[in-house]
Design an enzyme around this catalytic site. Structure first.
Site, PDB file in Angstrom:
ATOM      1  N   GLU A 148       0.793  -1.230   0.000  1.00 29.67           N
ATOM      2  CA  GLU A 148       0.000   0.000   0.000  1.00 29.67           C
ATOM      3  C   GLU A 148       0.825   1.281   0.000  1.00 29.67           C
ATOM      4  OE1 GLU A 148      -0.751  -2.717   1.515  1.00 29.67           O
ATOM      5  OE2 GLU A 148      -2.882  -3.126   1.373  1.00 29.67           O
TER       6      GLU A 148
HETATM    7  N1  ACO Z   1      -4.837  -5.751 -10.378  1.00 29.98           N
HETATM    8  C1  ACO Z   1      -5.265  -5.995 -11.624  1.00 29.98           C
HETATM    9  N2  ACO Z   1      -4.719  -6.940 -12.419  1.00 29.98           N
HETATM   10  C2  ACO Z   1      -3.711  -7.663 -11.906  1.00 29.98           C
HETATM   11  C3  ACO Z   1      -3.231  -7.443 -10.609  1.00 29.98           C
HETATM   12  C4  ACO Z   1      -3.841  -6.431  -9.828  1.00 29.98           C
HETATM   13  N3  ACO Z   1      -3.468  -6.197  -8.568  1.00 29.98           N
HETATM   14  N4  ACO Z   1      -2.201  -8.310 -10.387  1.00 29.98           N
HETATM   15  C5  ACO Z   1      -2.061  -9.030 -11.511  1.00 29.98           C
HETATM   16  N5  ACO Z   1      -2.970  -8.638 -12.431  1.00 29.98           N
HETATM   17  C6  ACO Z   1      -3.147  -9.161 -13.784  1.00 29.98           C
HETATM   18  C7  ACO Z   1      -1.993  -8.707 -14.682  1.00 29.98           C
HETATM   19  O1  ACO Z   1      -2.244  -7.416 -15.192  1.00 29.98           O
HETATM   20  C8  ACO Z   1      -2.013  -9.778 -15.742  1.00 29.98           C
HETATM   21  O2  ACO Z   1      -3.061  -9.485 -16.649  1.00 29.98           O
HETATM   22  P1  ACO Z   1      -2.817  -9.726 -18.252  1.00 29.98           P
HETATM   23  O3  ACO Z   1      -2.650 -11.213 -18.365  1.00 29.98           O
HETATM   24  O4  ACO Z   1      -4.080  -9.213 -18.834  1.00 29.98           O
HETATM   25  O5  ACO Z   1      -1.598  -8.968 -18.592  1.00 29.98           O
HETATM   26  C9  ACO Z   1      -2.446 -11.022 -14.956  1.00 29.98           C
HETATM   27  O6  ACO Z   1      -3.048 -10.564 -13.765  1.00 29.98           O
HETATM   28  C10 ACO Z   1      -1.277 -11.899 -14.554  1.00 29.98           C
HETATM   29  O7  ACO Z   1      -0.344 -11.093 -13.885  1.00 29.98           O
HETATM   30  P2  ACO Z   1       1.233 -11.170 -14.182  1.00 29.98           P
HETATM   31  O8  ACO Z   1       1.852  -9.921 -13.671  1.00 29.98           O
HETATM   32  O9  ACO Z   1       1.459 -11.529 -15.621  1.00 29.98           O
HETATM   33  O10 ACO Z   1       1.584 -12.448 -13.283  1.00 29.98           O
HETATM   34  P3  ACO Z   1       2.942 -12.757 -12.563  1.00 29.98           P
HETATM   35  O11 ACO Z   1       2.750 -14.119 -11.965  1.00 29.98           O
HETATM   36  O12 ACO Z   1       4.107 -12.519 -13.463  1.00 29.98           O
HETATM   37  O13 ACO Z   1       3.064 -11.679 -11.385  1.00 29.98           O
HETATM   38  C11 ACO Z   1       2.265 -10.435  -9.492  1.00 29.98           C
HETATM   39  C12 ACO Z   1       2.146 -11.717 -10.327  1.00 29.98           C
HETATM   40  C13 ACO Z   1       3.639 -10.381  -8.841  1.00 29.98           C
HETATM   41  C14 ACO Z   1       1.190 -10.546  -8.430  1.00 29.98           C
HETATM   42  C15 ACO Z   1       2.112  -9.187 -10.370  1.00 29.98           C
HETATM   43  O14 ACO Z   1       0.967  -9.369 -11.182  1.00 29.98           O
HETATM   44  C16 ACO Z   1       1.924  -7.902  -9.591  1.00 29.98           C
HETATM   45  O15 ACO Z   1       2.904  -7.334  -9.110  1.00 29.98           O
HETATM   46  N6  ACO Z   1       0.663  -7.412  -9.454  1.00 29.98           N
HETATM   47  C17 ACO Z   1       0.372  -6.156  -8.811  1.00 29.98           C
HETATM   48  C18 ACO Z   1       0.443  -6.267  -7.293  1.00 29.98           C
HETATM   49  C19 ACO Z   1       0.075  -4.976  -6.574  1.00 29.98           C
HETATM   50  O16 ACO Z   1       0.827  -4.008  -6.598  1.00 29.98           O
HETATM   51  N7  ACO Z   1      -1.124  -4.937  -5.942  1.00 29.98           N
HETATM   52  C20 ACO Z   1      -1.615  -3.798  -5.218  1.00 29.98           C
HETATM   53  C21 ACO Z   1      -1.319  -4.011  -3.750  1.00 29.98           C
HETATM   54  S1  ACO Z   1      -1.839  -2.672  -2.725  1.00 29.98           S
HETATM   55  C22 ACO Z   1      -3.422  -3.028  -2.194  1.00 29.98           C
HETATM   56  O17 ACO Z   1      -3.879  -4.134  -2.311  1.00 29.98           O
HETATM   57  C23 ACO Z   1      -4.265  -1.947  -1.519  1.00 29.98           C
END
Ligand code: ACO
Length: 259
Positions: A148
């Site tokens: 966050e």
């Molecule tokens: N929101 C929306 N879409 C997401 C999210 C998310 N939080 N996380 C993953 N996805 C989607 C990706 O965009 C991707 O979509 P696509 O296939 O259409 O490109 C799909 O899920 C797969 O994700 P990848 O990144 O390709 O998967 P990978 O296994 O390589 O990585 C990981 C996984 C590490 C979780 C990465 O997706 C990531 O860093 N996601 C964002 C995490 C984040 O910052 N979340 C917010 C936290 S703060 C809070 O919750 C308040």
């Protein structure tokens, strides 16, 4: 009374599945193609699951479909396009946040024991969901991260209290302000998971834990959780009094059962 009925369409929209089998309810985060990213309807629907849970459910398992438990908030909520059918993030007041927190708070209720079965990533709101549960069983590929602050916000889904209770203020501060990833070995050391098992054995390990909990008399399990949950906020004298109260009530019940 508010209508709290829950339909399959509500669950689909929230990216959730709910299976109730006698005393065990399993909530599955079911949007693996988005790594089980969470939306406002996910949190609101989780709250409604808590409100509508059958009274005989004693254990709630929260799990994620696919390689990740949850990648946290759906990042599209921060974009101009947003998520179809969802509010946008924008400026939100405390009442709005409170409605979302309700999705996690009920998992601490004394009448159930909640277990997070965590594999892969548990990020941000996903990490907080795992922390909202009473117990965490993690696969050895687990990756916890409190992301966050990197987005300019604080963890606000009830996660800061259990995080501090488990790891202490200093470690919690370090984890939150570096947003670094905690892998399985460190998670075990810090007490972020009660059990770490090979990924292929996660479901079996959770099943065994559920069976062990169900072997305890229901009222004994409820009293035990109530007692332990109250302990950190009590003085020794208050906690000793709570033990007497719970025990006397249980002994009355047990002897009435024998009569
Ligand atoms: N929101 C929306 N879409 C997401 C999210 C998310 N939080 N996380 C993953 N996805 C989607 C990706 O965009 C991707 O979509 P696509 O296939 O259409 O490109 C799909 O899920 C797969 O994700 P990848 O990144 O390709 O998967 P990978 O296994 O390589 O990585 C990981 C996984 C590490 C979780 C990465 O997706 C990531 O860093 N996601 C964002 C995490 C984040 O910052 N979340 C917010 C936290 S703060 C809070 O919750 C308040």
């Amino acid at each position: 009374m508010a209508d709290v009925s829950l339909t399959g369409a509500d669950l689909d929209r929230a990216g959730l599945r709910l299976d109730v089998d006698g005393a065990v309810a399993t909530i599955t985060l079911a949007r693996p193609e988005r790594r089980n990213a969470l939306t406002f309807s996910t949190w609101r629907t989780l709250a409604r699951i808590g409100e509508t849970l059958p009274a005989d459910v004693r254990v709630v398992v929260v799990r994620g479909e696919g390689p990740s438990f949850s990648a946290g908030i759906d990042l599209r909520l921060f974009s101009a396009e947003g998520v179809p059918g969802e509010d946008t993030f924008g400026a939100r007041d405390e009442e709005f946040i409170g409605e979302l927190q309700a999705g996690y708070l009920w998992l601490r209720r004394p009448d159930i024991v909640s277990i997070a079965a965590v594999r892969g990533h548990a990020i941000g709101g996903g990490f907080q969901l795992a922390l909202a549960c009473d117990l965490r069983v993690a696969a050895d590929d687990v990756k916890f991260s409190m992301k966050e602050p990197a987005l300019g916000i604080v963890p606000d889904l009830t996660g800061t209290k259990p995080l501090v209770d488990i790891v202490g203020v200093s470690r919690a501060l370090e984890l939150c302000l570096t947003t670094r990833t905690v892998f399985a070995d460190e998670a075990a050391r810090l007490g972020l998971a009660e059990l770490i098992v090979p990924a292929a054995e996660l479901d079996t390990a959770v099943g065994e834990l559920v069976a062990a909990i169900l072997a305890i008399r229901p009222t004994t399990a409820v009293a035990t959780k109530r007692l332990l949950r109250a302990a950190p906020g009590n003085t020794l004298e208050e906690q000793a009094a709570a033990e007497r109260r719970e025990q006397a009530a249980l002994l009355r019940e047990l002897s009435a059962g024998r009569a």
